[in-house]
Design an enzyme around this catalytic site. Structure first.
Site, short mmCIF file in Angstrom:
data_model
loop_
_atom_site.label_atom_id
_atom_site.label_comp_id
_atom_site.label_asym_id
_atom_site.label_seq_id
_atom_site.Cartn_x
_atom_site.Cartn_y
_atom_site.Cartn_z
N HIS A 113 -30.65 -88.44 -0.27
CA HIS A 113 -29.96 -86.97 -0.88
C HIS A 113 -29.06 -86.97 -0.35
CE1 HIS A 113 -33.73 -86.60 -2.48
NE2 HIS A 113 -33.50 -85.73 -3.41
N GLU A 174 -33.78 -90.30 -10.23
CA GLU A 174 -33.68 -88.85 -11.04
C GLU A 174 -32.34 -88.41 -11.78
OE1 GLU A 174 -35.09 -84.99 -9.21
OE2 GLU A 174 -36.93 -86.50 -9.03
N TRP A 179 -28.50 -82.75 -12.08
CA TRP A 179 -28.19 -82.20 -10.90
C TRP A 179 -27.83 -83.42 -9.85
CZ3 TRP A 179 -32.43 -82.37 -13.98
CH2 TRP A 179 -33.43 -83.07 -13.75
N TYR A 245 -42.42 -83.68 -12.65
CA TYR A 245 -43.57 -82.02 -12.10
C TYR A 245 -43.34 -81.39 -12.81
CZ TYR A 245 -40.89 -83.07 -7.34
OH TYR A 245 -41.05 -83.74 -5.94
N GLU A 279 -42.46 -88.86 -7.86
CA GLU A 279 -42.55 -87.74 -7.29
C GLU A 279 -43.74 -86.67 -8.10
OE1 GLU A 279 -38.86 -85.61 -6.12
OE2 GLU A 279 -37.48 -87.63 -5.39
C1 BMA Z 1 -36.15 -80.88 -2.58
C2 BMA Z 1 -36.13 -80.00 -2.14
C3 BMA Z 1 -35.30 -79.89 -1.00
C4 BMA Z 1 -35.20 -81.49 -0.30
C5 BMA Z 1 -34.74 -81.89 -0.91
C6 BMA Z 1 -34.42 -83.71 -0.54
O1 BMA Z 1 -36.45 -81.76 -3.58
O2 BMA Z 1 -37.24 -79.76 -0.88
O3 BMA Z 1 -35.25 -78.79 0.02
O4 BMA Z 1 -33.72 -80.39 1.10
O5 BMA Z 1 -36.41 -81.96 -2.01
O6 BMA Z 1 -35.63 -83.88 0.47
#
Ligand code: BMA
Length: 348
Positions: A113, A174, A179, A245, A279
């Site tokens: 990320h 994603e 987002w 999810y 995920e």
């Molecule tokens: C998201 C959350 C955040 C996290 C991010 C990267 O889904 O869990 O808190 O920083 O993933 O792991």
């Protein structure tokens, strides 16, 4: 495909280390036995503890006595050469834990990320950025630097004998959701694909990283034909994934996941690539028997090589049980199912 591209592709594939090719083969063979269970940041921390890198530890193992087979780690912040990930895991400790996971026969998958390179905000800052990272863009130097920093880490993943550890790299995930700054609405499909290919090119050609399998993973789809919208091409992707999810009802989750797993299976079989539920999870796991009665029935005949639940951050944000959690008994039953593979079931 032009001849020049064909040659380039073949060259890239040839450079993959033997162990990386072996990981690809292992992933393809897992579905013969079942599917592997994965957990994000499994070894790095749990609800009440944090790992200093000396020993394997995991909430999942504390609950059922077995370690996950797939270990997720998060690279966000590594692009800036910071010492800790966005989820506060020190990268030197992460390296040690990756080594331990691999030594025991586990599969390692890395999510990323990265911060927004234009605004300096985080990955969720949707200031337009992708076009400026492309070779003709005014932030190309940032992509170059960031990829170099990642490459440095990837190349440092070595076992005791000094051999590189193969890992799955799952960047720019994603993308069909809006987002992240690399997602829908903030760049078009062509720009996305060019970003992926350039990142791949830099890693392979410029920085000589040959221990990665690249995983493409959109989020929940609305239509089957959407799966490949952002796909960068067969030469740049080794395995396919999807992130789904349970945000709302169990019924909706079942319907969506069933449909998307079928799509994933169809596309992956046609491309002859392994595929995974990269995920998933129900935050807080507050539905009775979620693992055995909701998740498992959907996965058992899906042909996926693994399913990874997200991280155990806190009492409010977790996806796997921990000692004392209401889902422990169900998870123990889940861990005993023959088709659900944990670390000891994955022989290398
Ligand atoms: C998201 C959350 C955040 C996290 C991010 C990267 O889904 O869990 O808190 O920083 O993933 O792991």
């Amino acid at each position: 495909m032009t001849d020049a591209k064909k040659i380039a592709t073949t060259t890239i594939r040839k450079k993959m280390t033997r162990r990386t090719a072996e990981l690809l083969r292992r992933l393809s063979e897992i579905p013969k036995k079942g599917y592997a269970f994965g957990h994000q940041d499994a070894l790095s921390y749990g609800i009440t503890w944090k790992n200093n890198g000396k020993k394997m530890k995991s909430d999942v193992a504390l609950v059922c006595g077995k370690y996950p087979a797939v270990f997720g780690f998060e690279l966000g912040n590594l692009e800036k050469a910071l010492p800790n990930s966005i989820d506060s895991v020190n990268f030197d400790i992460m390296r040690k834990l990756i080594r331990k996971a691999y030594k025991k026969g586990g599969v390692v998958t890395l999510s990323w990320h990265p911060d927004n390179p234009v605004s300096n905000g985080n990955a969720w800052d949707i200031t337009k950025a992708v076009p400026s990272l492309l070779p003709e863009g005014d932030r190309y130097d940032t992509l170059y630097e960031w990829t170099k920093n990642l490459a440095h880490f990837f190349r440092s993943l070595k076992d005791k004998k000094g051999k590189r550890i193969p890992v799955i790299f799952r960047p720019y995930h994603e993308m069909n959701g809006g987002w992240f700054w690399w997602g829908k609405g903030h760049c078009n499909a062509q720009e996305y694909q060019r970003l992926w290919r350039e990142t791949h090119r830099l890693l392979v050609r410029e920085f000589k990283v040959h221990n990665l399998l690249y995983c493409y993973s959109p989020n929940l789809l609305f239509r089957k034909k959407d799966y490949l919208t952002y796909y960068p091409g067969d030469a740049y992707v080794d395995m396919l994934g999807i992130d789904v999810y349970q945000h709302l009802t169990t019924g909706l989750f079942k319907r969506h996941l069933k449909k998307d797993l079928r799509t994933l299976q169809t596309v992956a079989k046609a491309k002859n690539k392994p595929y995974a539920l990269t995920e998933t999870g129900l935050e807080k796991v507050n539905t009775a028997n979620w693992f055995t009665k909701v998740l498992h029935p959907l996965l058992k005949d899906s042909g996926i090589c693994y399913a990874l639940v997200w991280r155990n951050d806190s009492e409010r944000h977790h996806y796997a049980p921990f000692p004392g959690h209401t889902s422990c008994d169900d998870f123990i039953r889940f861990s005993r199912l023959e088709e659900v593979l944990f670390l000891n079931d994955l022989k290398r």
